[in-house]
Scaffold this motif. Structure first.
Motif, PDB file in Angstrom:
ATOM      1  N   TRP A  61       0.848  -1.195   0.000  1.00 60.68           N
ATOM      2  CA  TRP A  61       0.000   0.000   0.000  1.00 60.68           C
ATOM      3  C   TRP A  61       0.881   1.241   0.000  1.00 60.68           C
TER       4      TRP A  61
ATOM      5  N   ASN B 233      -0.221   4.015   5.156  1.00 61.86           N
ATOM      6  CA  ASN B 233      -1.489   3.592   4.581  1.00 61.86           C
ATOM      7  C   ASN B 233      -1.949   2.316   5.269  1.00 61.86           C
TER       8      ASN B 233
ATOM      9  N   TYR C 246      -4.427   4.769  -3.969  1.00 65.10           N
ATOM     10  CA  TYR C 246      -4.209   4.610  -2.528  1.00 65.10           C
ATOM     11  C   TYR C 246      -5.089   3.522  -1.929  1.00 65.10           C
TER      12      TYR C 246
END
Length: 680
Positions: A66, A84, A413
């Protein structure tokens, strides 16, 4: 006998949905990206420096799959590292990771400079006119591989204490495997034989050497009586397709430069002033926008809607799009492409935002000029029409941010298959725009594991053929202006549900060809051509809503989606189980050995989970049924909101002395709260 269970929660099917309008949603606060950039005090004459600096680095520093963000804050607080979490939110861990610098940073960049497989971090600094005699020193952090960093600046050989540094880019210009460094120093007026301190050779032992003079770079910026160094945005890119990285530098006041690699450690300045005509080069984007196999160059500049009467100091004829006609020869196609009118442009990126197979252009804007038109000029989103032209749709799509934009990141994201946008504003709060509603364009994401020391395979090219079209991406650790995109190759595939071929040209020469693959997948490919991971994911969908417009009223209905669902499983027999999940993210985060020890090694057909099991504790059962509580993650909630029904499968694997037994339950999740009707 104790038993262990593995629960896999994956998408089985869903009620077909009607295609929705493509748009972006501001999710900054919901994602936890709440901070402010600014300065406690501005010194005499420091206005320009203060209003230029800022930025953000984007990369997977902890290797969990991530993309994380590192942002600079001016000097009103420490810089921040946003980890993240993988559920649509970020956690700030800067102090814990050892990178909470306090100072006037600018243009941070992630790259694996020491070749150990972990992304390191460089943080340039500015501040010569901000109440200090010297700028904030550049800092180089080495990633320890355990979620923390160490400051190795003192032994790196990089000494930048006499000039401001705004942006950084990494690339292996001499093809020795180690990533070299280019820095930009706008406002540096050092002339004569003094080095421009821009190009730094990686010696392979953790140190760098300034080669700006011997490599032929400094001569363009240290001309006696000249304008000095006004460079802003550097990028390594193989523009002549010879396998050797060249250098493109966007620069202010007509100083953008094109340097071709001589393949002997030196460069030659081949800037054609009849073509490279941007008057105030700020940001730079590199990509093959017309899918002809050559890297093109977009440079953001200044466009004044009032025209350029010659009385201002900046000139104002707008952005430039330089199309690569082959062999590194550019032609100016700005007018034909329709991308000139961009206001006061800064960070810029090529990204296929609608997954149609053609790169779009997004750039941020802003300048603190109370008497000019740039105080609230909007970001621009030039969407490709697929024929070499673009249509500006920023306001329509919800990304026309009117803040003081400097850096920009295009990245997925939430790993739902479309590219989102992060905007780093100067002396203001940031913006995270989630890409929603793109439920018709398929995609493929390719990440490479290169041979050490170039572990990200920076400089590699990935060619994907699908639907009768071949697209190319070159992996870069470059700069959009004080910001970077992650070194992943994202391909929009339009209506194609599979790819015919993937061809990878590695930085050290060999090629890898992969056969047909299904679309809508994340691939990680190592230097031997082995596909290490696949994680198909549905494209992010926007909020389900129905809008009816009459002459007098507008009514909107929205589905309220709960976080938590209770799931009742049928009889499981006798025993005692440990409720665990072991997903691909667990493996990439370094927990493969534990997973395998528990008999939970992930299979090749793993899919991204849409939910997680809450309270993973030992749960007894004796012939009855078991109740599990599922919490939908961000993508699961959006999918359910869009489709109305989400069917998941729960696979239970029992492992005890008798061996393995498996059973599978299917559960349909539906919103349990009623529709909420908003007032007119």
């Amino acid at each position: 006998m104790h038993a262990r269970r593995l629960l896999l929660i994956g998408l089985l099917g869903a009620v077909p949905a009607v295609a929705r309008a493509w748009t972006f949603t501001d999710v900054t606060a919901a994602a936890g990206l709440t901070y402010q950039h600014g300065y406690a005090q501005l010194g005499q004459g420091g206005l320009a420096t203060a209003w230029i600096a800022g930025g953000v680095a984007a990369g997977d520093y902890d290797g969990d799959g991530w993309i994380d963000l590192y942002v600079v804050r001016g000097d009103i607080g420490p810089n921040l590292l946003f980890h993240n979490r993988g559920d649509g939110t970020f956690e700030e861990v800067g102090a814990r990771a050892g990178v909470a610098l306090v100072g006037k940073g600018s243009g941070p960049t992630f790259a694996d400079f020491d070749g150990d497989g972990w992304l390191d971090l460089i943080v340039p600094g500015i501040g010569r006119y901000l109440g200090t005699r010297q700028p904030t020193p550049l800092t180089l952090f080495r990633n320890r591989g355990d979620g923390t960093f160490e400051d190795v600046t003192a032994r790196s050989g990089i000494a930048i204490d006499d000039r401001d540094t705004y942006s950084a880019a990494f690339g292996d210009y001499d093809r020795d495997g180690f990533l070299d460094l280019f820095l930009t120093h706008w406002g540096d007026n050092v002339f004569g034989a003094t080095s421009s301190k821009q190009l730094w050779h990686n010696n392979g032992d953790g140190t760098f050497s300034d080669v700006s003079i011997v490599a032929g770079i400094a001569a363009a910026y240290t001309v006696p009586g000249g304008i000095g160094d006004l460079s802003f945005t550097p990028n390594f890119a193989d523009i002549d397709d010879d396998g050797w990285p060249d250098i493109l530098v966007a620069g202010d006041f007509g100083t953008s430069r094109v340097f071709l690699n001589n393949r002997d450690g030196t460069f030659r300045n081949v800037t054609d002033r009849a073509v490279i005509t941007d008057e105030n080069g700020m940001g730079g984007a590199i990509g093959d926008y017309d899918n002809d196999g050559h890297l093109d160059w977009f440079v953001s500049s200044i466009w004044d809607p009032n025209g350029d009467p010659g009385t201002n100091a900046w000139h104002a004829s707008g952005n430039r799009l330089y199309r690569n006609a082959g062999n590194g020869v550019f032609e100016d196609v700005t007018e034909r492409a329709g991308v000139r009118h961009g206001w006061w442009g800064w960070g810029s990126t090529f990204a296929d935002l609608d997954n149609d197979g053609h790169l779009d252009v997004f750039h941020v804007n802003g300048w603190n000029d109370p008497t000019g038109p740039f105080q609230a000029d909007p970001s621009r989103c030039f969407v490709s029409n697929g024929d070499g032209t673009f249509t500006e749709r920023g306001a329509e799509l919800g990304v026309a941010d009117t803040g003081e934009g400097r850096g920009v990141v295009a990245f997925d994201y939430d790993r739902d298959g479309d590219l989102d946008l992060f905007v780093a504003n100067n002396q203001q709060a940031p913006r995270l725009y989630r890409n929603d509603g793109c439920d018709t364009g398929h995609f493929l994401s390719v990440k490479l594991g290169g041979r050490a020391p170039n572990t990200q395979a920076i400089g590699a090219r990935v060619y994907v053929t699908a639907g009768g079209q071949t697209q190319m991406r070159e992996l870069r650790a470059g700069s959009n202006f004080e910001s970077q995109d992650p070194a992943d190759a994202h391909f929009g595939l339009g209506t194609a549900t599979s790819v015919d071929e993937i061809r990878i040209v590695w930085p050290d020469g060999p090629s890898t060809v992969l056969g047909a693959r299904a679309a809508d997948a994340f691939l990680v490919v190592d230097a031997a051509g082995e596909v290490l991971a696949t994680a198909p994911a549905p494209c992010t969908l926007g909020t389900t809503s129905t809008t009816t417009t009459t002459s007098t009223t507008t009514t909107t209905t929205a589905t309220m989606i709960p976080d938590v669902f209770d799931v009742q499983l049928s009889s499981l027999g006798r025993g005692r189980a440990v409720v665990v999940t072991c997903t691909r993210r667990d493996v990439t985060a370094g927990r493969r050995a534990w997973c395998e020890a528990q008999g939970l090694a992930p299979r090749p057909d793993y899919v991204d989970v849409l939910a997680t099991v809450m309270r993973p504790v030992k749960q007894p059962f004796r012939g009855g049924s078991a109740r599990l509580t599922l919490r939908l993650n961000a993508r699961g909630k959006r999918y359910l909101r869009a489709r109305g029904v989400l069917r998941v499968q729960i696979e239970v694997v029992m492992r005890d002395s008798a061996g393995h037994t498996a059973r599978r339950d299917e559960v349909a999740l539906v919103p349990r709260r009623p529709l909420r009707r908003a007032p007119p």
